[in-house]
Design an enzyme around this catalytic site. Structure first.
Site, short mmCIF file in Angstrom:
data_model
loop_
_atom_site.label_atom_id
_atom_site.label_comp_id
_atom_site.label_asym_id
_atom_site.label_seq_id
_atom_site.Cartn_x
_atom_site.Cartn_y
_atom_site.Cartn_z
N VAL A 281 0.83 -1.20 0.00
CA VAL A 281 0.00 0.00 0.00
C VAL A 281 0.87 1.25 0.00
O VAL A 281 0.56 2.26 -0.65
CB VAL A 281 -0.96 -0.01 1.22
CG1 VAL A 281 -1.66 1.34 1.36
CG2 VAL A 281 -1.98 -1.12 1.07
N ALA A 282 1.99 1.19 0.73
CA ALA A 282 2.89 2.34 0.77
C ALA A 282 3.51 2.63 -0.59
O ALA A 282 3.77 3.78 -0.94
CB ALA A 282 4.00 2.09 1.80
N GLU A 286 -1.25 6.70 -3.50
CA GLU A 286 -2.67 7.01 -3.41
C GLU A 286 -2.96 8.48 -3.74
O GLU A 286 -4.01 8.81 -4.25
CB GLU A 286 -3.19 6.72 -2.00
CG GLU A 286 -3.11 5.26 -1.60
CD GLU A 286 -1.83 4.94 -0.84
OE1 GLU A 286 -1.81 3.96 -0.11
OE2 GLU A 286 -0.85 5.70 -1.00
N ASP A 328 -4.43 30.96 -36.13
CA ASP A 328 -5.16 31.73 -37.12
C ASP A 328 -4.65 33.17 -37.06
O ASP A 328 -4.06 33.59 -36.07
CB ASP A 328 -6.66 31.67 -36.81
CG ASP A 328 -7.52 32.21 -37.93
OD1 ASP A 328 -7.00 32.35 -39.05
OD2 ASP A 328 -8.70 32.52 -37.68
N ASP A 626 -11.49 29.59 -34.79
CA ASP A 626 -12.78 30.10 -34.32
C ASP A 626 -13.94 29.65 -35.19
O ASP A 626 -15.09 29.78 -34.79
CB ASP A 626 -12.76 31.63 -34.25
CG ASP A 626 -12.41 32.27 -35.59
OD1 ASP A 626 -12.19 31.52 -36.57
OD2 ASP A 626 -12.31 33.50 -35.66
N ASP A 630 -12.42 25.07 -38.57
CA ASP A 630 -11.30 24.74 -37.71
C ASP A 630 -11.57 23.53 -36.81
O ASP A 630 -10.63 22.97 -36.23
CB ASP A 630 -10.95 25.93 -36.81
CG ASP A 630 -10.54 27.15 -37.60
OD1 ASP A 630 -9.78 26.99 -38.57
OD2 ASP A 630 -10.96 28.27 -37.25
N ASN A 692 9.82 6.25 -1.91
CA ASN A 692 9.45 4.84 -1.94
C ASN A 692 10.67 3.94 -2.09
O ASN A 692 10.74 2.86 -1.51
CB ASN A 692 8.47 4.58 -3.07
CG ASN A 692 7.07 5.07 -2.74
OD1 ASN A 692 6.81 5.54 -1.64
ND2 ASN A 692 6.16 4.97 -3.70
N GLU A 695 12.23 3.65 1.25
CA GLU A 695 11.47 2.76 2.14
C GLU A 695 11.70 1.30 1.76
O GLU A 695 11.98 0.44 2.62
CB GLU A 695 9.99 3.10 2.06
CG GLU A 695 9.62 4.47 2.60
CD GLU A 695 8.19 4.84 2.27
OE1 GLU A 695 7.34 3.93 2.20
OE2 GLU A 695 7.92 6.03 2.08
N ASN A 720 4.22 6.77 4.75
CA ASN A 720 3.56 6.96 3.45
C ASN A 720 2.57 8.12 3.50
O ASN A 720 2.52 8.96 2.61
CB ASN A 720 2.84 5.66 3.08
CG ASN A 720 2.19 5.73 1.71
OD1 ASN A 720 2.83 6.09 0.74
ND2 ASN A 720 0.92 5.39 1.65
N THR A 723 4.50 11.62 3.96
CA THR A 723 5.24 12.13 2.81
C THR A 723 4.37 12.28 1.57
O THR A 723 4.54 13.22 0.80
CB THR A 723 6.42 11.18 2.48
OG1 THR A 723 5.91 9.86 2.27
CG2 THR A 723 7.42 11.17 3.61
N ASP A 724 3.39 11.36 1.40
CA ASP A 724 2.49 11.46 0.24
C ASP A 724 1.40 12.50 0.46
O ASP A 724 0.67 12.83 -0.46
CB ASP A 724 1.80 10.11 -0.03
CG ASP A 724 2.74 9.13 -0.69
OD1 ASP A 724 3.95 9.44 -0.74
OD2 ASP A 724 2.27 8.08 -1.15
#
Length: 889
Positions: A281-282, A286, A328, A626, A630, A692, A695, A720, A723-724
């Protein structure tokens, strides 16, 4: 008969080919043809259902890995973390769904531009029918204000002008002539005897026989192009997909290896399984979707302040990789406001200052000579022989109502100090003869002090041909053939400078019908839609940033070349017309496109081919536009940029970004923001993955050397989270570096992990592994309890990562250069340090975190150990600055 050939035939031949007469179709024949050709509507391929779009968002490795992390976090009892990850995942999924769902609306916007009704001749009389029932062979009646329902060949035209900017990009209405013939390779803007679906009649009247309906029209071709164009993933999305897949594989391997090593050493299966899951998970970032989304969202807010509105969030970072901006001309590089640049009168060329409709600017004669007396008579003629009005809108901005060229003459008169209202009151209009494509002139008759006097405006060759005298400093002078040739040469010289030239004259006559004979020539006005004042600077910033600006316009090559040279776009490149482009194969275009700076007189498919050729050469292309024409190129480009003011709904729906001020300089500002966002996401990834590695290296090294595990599962998850969490998010809002627009664009082929990035990441991760393993081993052999050694290692790991957060604020700039410029990072680190001290110092928090109350000596050892990472990373930065470590070739 194809759409490309109708303009080469006479109207009689077209009627014959379609089997109709100028009396139109009968109802029965119209019914038969609608069954044959189908309704006059734009068809779209079967759309993807919203549910399918939503489910497709989960076909992402990182999203699936994060969902697995949610389950694992909940299994480990970390309910708050599980909820947070779930929210992040749902936000990312919904954002992707909304973007793709909106992208499906481009065809709907195109369809809405079709005319709702049409005036046709059926059964010998004029009828109003739904535009969807118009068929090839129908005789359509046209008048000012009408939207044209289908592509048609003109049969009759009376002073007919059509606004075709949505198709051709030209700012001025196109004059139409039923009697004109065009060569087979003529572009849409040069087919003077044709009118096209979706455009509008701005002046005059006429009738035309329908030659194409539905998907066979030019609009239909654009709709088909839109349906064929697939939206590419951004460079960052591709890179993050790779990172997500790699981290998912790494997580699986880690669980298996850690569990196997623990079982081999005799530890319980359940304990090692929980520990392995915690470490896995670390490894999974996430917070990555959150950091990316927050970086993009904050960047979008900053862009809004700089007049750029993002419609697709992930494309923000693509701006940082942009290597070519295809722009353009009209309204983006130029003001879209005709401006008199030069006046020629009494044998003198007078330069006019100022730009646009703001009536500010001076008049100068070469050599600083005095202004000719005829100048004011000339400008008076320009004011009186005009139907335009100069106004101030509610925002206090100057604007023109009416023909832009007439408006430009009004602005020039006000610059000279003339009062428009006073002149119109003093010279009341008695009669008028409007401009027509046949006469190429406009005449107005006025009461001048009780005597009638006519003022004439028109094409130089026409006005000179019918003039008998010319206004000179010494007075009226006969206008002989030699003088006329010299004056025409002056007009041609002005034309070569891309000025649109109008001639003015006057004639003292009693009736308007006599005005065209024996006129007195007053002079020429040379006008142009001028470049925006800030556009030249923006172009220069592009070039300094390694971005190549390219002009793509439907305008005339001479005008396009002059503007491009003035802005600095046309330096080493060349100008290519749409007809020449048409003759090139795709391979020939790909080989030559890098040497072309200006594309003029282009058609919709040309723009798409240009973008495709540039992309095949490895360029990241931003495309502005525009008009309807285009839209396919906007969708195909890596980042399509529509105009918020002048843009059609079709172009806006097909684009990823919209300029609220239609200004090229805003694109460059957006590129700067995009580079900053890309940099910050890369900083976060370097920081995260380096942490990571530290770790994983610590845990794997301890297992390989037979040492006790230096961290508990809870400690790993806390590291985790610490730091995350806030420090990583703070890096997402790091201020941009000062030299950000002096660098080359990011190369998407290299990805995020260039040699300098890998060097920094590995140096930080490996040094963290060595320091913490050494510290843990030393603490164990110094007589300290295992729990104290684990706590020292835990604190050291966290502090090293905090130091790295400051180090990784720049890949090259040393730490001592503006070290605390990111106040959010300062606050995040301060907050995390307070929590860290509490975890160590507060007794009831030591139990769940398995920590030990460290002595002052322990804190000093830990601090000095963690501080060693700073010179290591700074040495790597120095090697990058010196070129020892270079980017991939």
């Amino acid at each position: 008969m194809t759409n490309e050939l109708w303009h080469t035939l006479t109207s009689e031949a077209v009627l014959g080919s379609l089997g109709v007469t100028s009396s139109g179709l009968g109802s029965a024949e119209a019914d038969r043809r609608i069954r044959k050709y189908g309704p006059n509507i734009l068809q779209s391929k079967k759309g993807v259902s919203p549910w399918r779009l939503l489910l497709d968002q989960f076909k992402n490795v990182l999203i699936l890995t994060l969902l697995l992390a949610t389950v694992l976090s909940a299994f480990l009892g970390h309910g708050l973390e599980a909820v947070a990850i779930t929210v992040i995942v749902l936000f990312a999924v919904l954002l992707g769904f909304i973007q793709e769902f909106r992208a499906e609306k481009a065809i709907d916007a195109l369809r809405s531009m079709a005319a709702p009704q049409a005036r046709v001749i059926r059964d010998g009389r004029e009828q109003l029918v739904p535009a969807s029932e118009v068929v090839p062979g129908d005789m359509v009646m046209l008048a000012a204000g009408d939207r044209i329902p289908a592509d048609a060949r003109l049969v009759v035209s009376v002073n007919l002008q059509v606004e075709e900017a949505s198709l051709t990009g030209e700012s001025l209405p196109s004059g139409k002539d039923a009697g004109a013939l065009s060569p087979g390779n003529a572009g849409i803007g040069d087919r003077g005897n044709m009118v096209f679906a979706g455009t509008a009649v701005s002046y005059g009247r006429g009738s035309a026989v329908v030659v194409a309906t539905g998907m066979q029209t030019e609009f239909g071709r654009i709709a088909a192009l839109l349906q064929r164009v697939e939206t590419e993933k951004t460079p960052l999305q591709k890179n993050l997909d790779k990172v997500g897949a790699a981290l998912a594989r790494a997580a699986l391997v880690i669980v298996l290896v850690i569990v196997a090593l623990g079982l081999f050493r005799g530890q319980s299966f359940i304990d090692m399984l929980i520990f392995g899951i915690a470490l896995a998970v670390a490894v999974v970032p996430e917070a990555l979707p959150a950091v990316v989304t927050i970086s993009l969202a904050l960047g979008v807010q900053r862009m809004v302040k700089r007049n750029a509105l993002m419609r697709r969030l992930p494309v923000v970072e693509t701006l940082g990789s942009t290597t070519v901006i295809c722009s353009d001309k009209t309204g983006t590089l130029t003001r879209d406001e005709m401006t008199v640049r030069a006046l020629y009168t009494s044998g003198l060329m007078v330069e006019v200052g100022g730009s646009g409709y703001i009536p500010q600017g001076g008049f100068t004669v070469a050599g600083d000579g005095p202004l000719p007396d005829s100048l004011f008579r000339f400008l008076t003629a320009g004011v009186l022989c005009s139907d335009a009005r100069l106004l101030k809108n509610e925002e206090g901005e100057w604007d023109i109502k009416g023909d832009p060229t007439e408006g430009a003459l009004l602005v020039a008169a006000v610059k000279a100090g003339l009062d428009i209202a006073e002149l119109q009151a003093r010279f009341p209009r008695l009669d008028e003869q409007p401009f027509s494509s046949e006469t190429k002139r406009m005449i107005t008759l006025h009461d001048e002090g009780g005597a009638p006097n006519a003022f004439i405006k028109g094409a130089p060759e026409v006005i000179l041909q019918d003039s008998a005298t010319v206004m000179m400093p010494e007075g009226l002078t006969p206008l002989d053939t030699a003088m006329k040739e010299r004056l025409l040469a002056e007009a041609e010289a002005m034309g070569r400078k891309a000025l649109r030239v109008l001639a003015l004259a006057e004639n003292s006559v009693s009736s308007i019908g006599m005005a065209s004979v024996g006129m007195t020539f007053l002079g020429f006005a040379g006008m142009i839609d001028p470049p925006r004042p800030e556009a030249a600077e923006a172009v220069q910033r592009c070039i300094e940033a390694g971005i190549r600006p390219v002009m793509i316009t439907g305008d005339h090559p001479v005008t396009a070349e002059a503007i491009a040279r003035e802005l600095g776009i046309l330096r080493d490149g060349r100008v290519v017309e749409g007809t020449a482009l048409q003759e090139m194969s795709d391979e020939e275009l790909r080989r030559s496109v890098d040497g072309i700076s200006v594309f003029a007189r282009v058609a919709p498919e040309h723009k798409l081919r240009i973008v495709d050729a540039l992309q095949k050469n490895g360029e990241i292309v931003a495309m502005t536009g525009d008009g309807v024409n285009d839209a396919p190129a906007l969708k195909k480009a890596d980042i399509g940029i529509s105009m918020g003011i002048t843009g059609t709904d079709v172009s806006k729906e097909a684009s990823a970004m919209m300029l609220t001020d239609d200004n090229f300089a805003s694109i460059v500002a957006a590129v700067e923001e995009g580079r900053g966002i890309y940099d910050n996401i890369r900083k976060y990834l370097i920081y995260l993955l380096s942490s990571n590695i530290g770790e994983l290296g610590l845990m794997a090294g301890a297992s390989l050397f037979g040492m006790p595990l230096p961290l508990t599962a809870v400690q790993i998850l806390y590291v985790n989270l610490a730091t995350d969490g806030l420090p990583a998010l703070a890096l997402a809002v790091d201020p941009p570096e000062k030299d950000i627009m002096k660098r080359r664009p990011n190369d998407p082929r290299q990805g995020i992990f260039t040699r300098p990035v890998l060097a920094l990441m590995l140096a930080g991760g490996i040094w963290s592994t060595l320091v913490n393993l050494s510290l843990f081993n030393w603490a164990l052999h110094s007589g300290r309890p295992v729990r104290e050694a684990m706590t020292m290692t835990f604190v050291s790991l966290v502090l090293i990562q905090f130091f790295k957060a400051y180090n990784f604020r720049s890949e090259t700039r040393p730490l001592y250069s503006r070290p605390f410029a990111n106040r959010w990072l300062n606050l995040a680190i301060l907050w995390e340090l307070i929590l860290l001290v509490l975890i160590i110092a507060v007794p009831f928090l030591r139990i769940p975190f398995s920590t030990f109350c460290l002595t002052a000596e322990d804190w000093l050892i830990v601090l000095l150990s963690s501080l060693t990472v700073v010179p290591v990373i700074e040495l790597v930065k120095l090697m990058i600055r010196k070129g020892v470590i270079q980017k991939d070739k």
